[in-house]
Design a protein around this motif. Structure first.
Motif, PDB file in Angstrom:
ATOM      1  N   GLN A 295      32.819  24.069  60.185  1.00 55.85           N
ATOM      2  CA  GLN A 295      32.041  25.313  60.153  1.00 55.85           C
ATOM      3  C   GLN A 295      30.712  25.091  59.444  1.00 55.85           C
ATOM      4  O   GLN A 295      29.655  25.528  59.914  1.00 55.85           O
ATOM      5  CB  GLN A 295      32.832  26.412  59.435  1.00 55.85           C
ATOM      6  N   LYS A 296      30.771  24.401  58.343  1.00 54.86           N
ATOM      7  CA  LYS A 296      29.553  24.106  57.579  1.00 54.86           C
ATOM      8  C   LYS A 296      28.584  23.272  58.414  1.00 54.86           C
ATOM      9  O   LYS A 296      27.377  23.527  58.442  1.00 54.86           O
ATOM     10  CB  LYS A 296      29.925  23.355  56.303  1.00 54.86           C
ATOM     11  N   ASN A 299      27.317  25.532  61.461  1.00 52.69           N
ATOM     12  CA  ASN A 299      26.504  26.655  61.001  1.00 52.69           C
ATOM     13  C   ASN A 299      25.131  26.165  60.573  1.00 52.69           C
ATOM     14  O   ASN A 299      24.110  26.801  60.813  1.00 52.69           O
ATOM     15  CB  ASN A 299      27.182  27.386  59.834  1.00 52.69           C
TER      16      ASN A 299
END
Length: 327
Positions: A295-296, A299
């Motif tokens: 996700q990091k 994103n």
């Protein structure tokens, strides 16, 4: 012409890394020396050795433990015996020591035999070693000589081309977990997935790949990933040799330290926390960390900082050192 014997392992327990890095070293040494591999009875190992035209003999056991095998190797009268195995026996090395046969052990961690005369540590930096009889660190990383030319990766802000590989086996079934996460990303991706020789989850990977919204290419036990790295924006890998290859090309990577022996290498080669330590961790912890890290990454959708530490000339340096041992 000198005779160099390699005692190497390729099995579900050891993976294929020991075999491949020994082959890359043997290819360079083969030009001026006679090379023979002693290896356990494995179809991939035999296929690779035939491909690179390296002579070999099949052992009765996976790992170098039996004195009977050591006695057989002795009859070939090697000028140097190189051993690359995660499991070794002091008695096995002791036999050669008292037979005045030079031995070089390729070590992965602090575990090694006190009877091996020379030691190569291509992934770690042990302290207090005799420089004359030891070589260690990323300058001696045994990756394909193809990487010696290097490549300065063009920076890309968006990730669209991904390679996923966990080497010879994926016993933690990390590939499926990663595909499931990537399927949640709406932007179309091109994903290359390596299915290793000892993957027990191969059918599961194929099924989940067919249902994916992304374009997925499955690679069945490739002998080298060099050409597949082209245009790759992100390599999700299981550490070890792959992490070294990716670092030499300065490609963005997310590393999974699956084995205890990979932890030091992973931390040293990474800049920032682009890795997950899997050894002795629960499935729940690993799942949470995978989602958090991916996700990091997506994103942010930008480059992960890579500090180049591997220059791809490790096999050449090691071969030069070996010349001094057998002269």
């Amino acid at each position: 012409m000198k005779k160099i014997i390699f005692r190497v392992v390729c099995s579900e327990k050891s993976g294929i890394g020991h075999l491949m890095r020994s082959i890359w070293l043997a290819k360079i040494l083969k030009k001026k020396n006679k090379i023979i591999f002693f290896i356990n009875n494995d179809t991939l190992a035999k296929k690779m050795l035939r491909k690179f035209r390296i002579a070999f003999r099949i052992t009765t056991t996976n790992f170098p433990l039996k004195i009977l095998e050591a006695k057989l190797i002795k009859t070939f009268r090697p000028n140097l015996l190189i051993c690359d195995s995660p499991i070794i026996s002091d008695n096995w090395f002791k036999y050669f020591y008292y037979q005045n046969i030079k031995t070089l052990e390729i070590c992965n961690s602090q575990r090694n035999s006190k009877f091996s005369q020379y030691k190569l540590w291509p992934e770690v930096y042990p302290k207090g070693l005799n420089q004359k009889k030891n070589r260690f660190g990323f300058n001696y990383s045994l990756i394909s000589p193809a990487y010696r030319f290097g490549s300065k990766k063009k920076t890309r802000k968006k990730i669209s081309n991904i390679l996923v590989t966990f080497g010879g086996c994926d016993h933690l079934r990390l590939t499926e977990k990663i595909i499931k996460f990537l399927n949640s990303i709406k932007k179309k991706l091109f994903i290359k997935i390596v299915i290793g020789k000892f993957y027990k989850n191969a059918e599961s990977i194929k099924k989940i790949s067919k249902k994916s919204i992304h374009k997925i290419l499955l690679l069945n036990t490739p002998s080298s990933l060099y050409r597949f790295y082209k245009n790759t924006d992100l390599v999700i890998n299981g550490g070890g040799t792959t992490a070294l290859e990716v670092n030499s090309l300065r490609i963005n990577s997310l590393i999974f330290a699956i084995w205890k022996s990979q932890e030091k290498l992973t931390k040293k080669i990474s800049q920032g926390k682009n890795y997950i330590i899997c050894h002795n961790k629960s499935k729940r912890y690993i799942n949470i960390e995978i989602n958090k890290m991916l996700q990091k990454t997506f994103n942010r959708n930008t480059n992960i900082k890579i500090k180049k530490k591997v220059d791809g000339k490790g096999c050449l340096r090691t071969a030069e050192w070996i010349k001094t041992i057998i002269k």
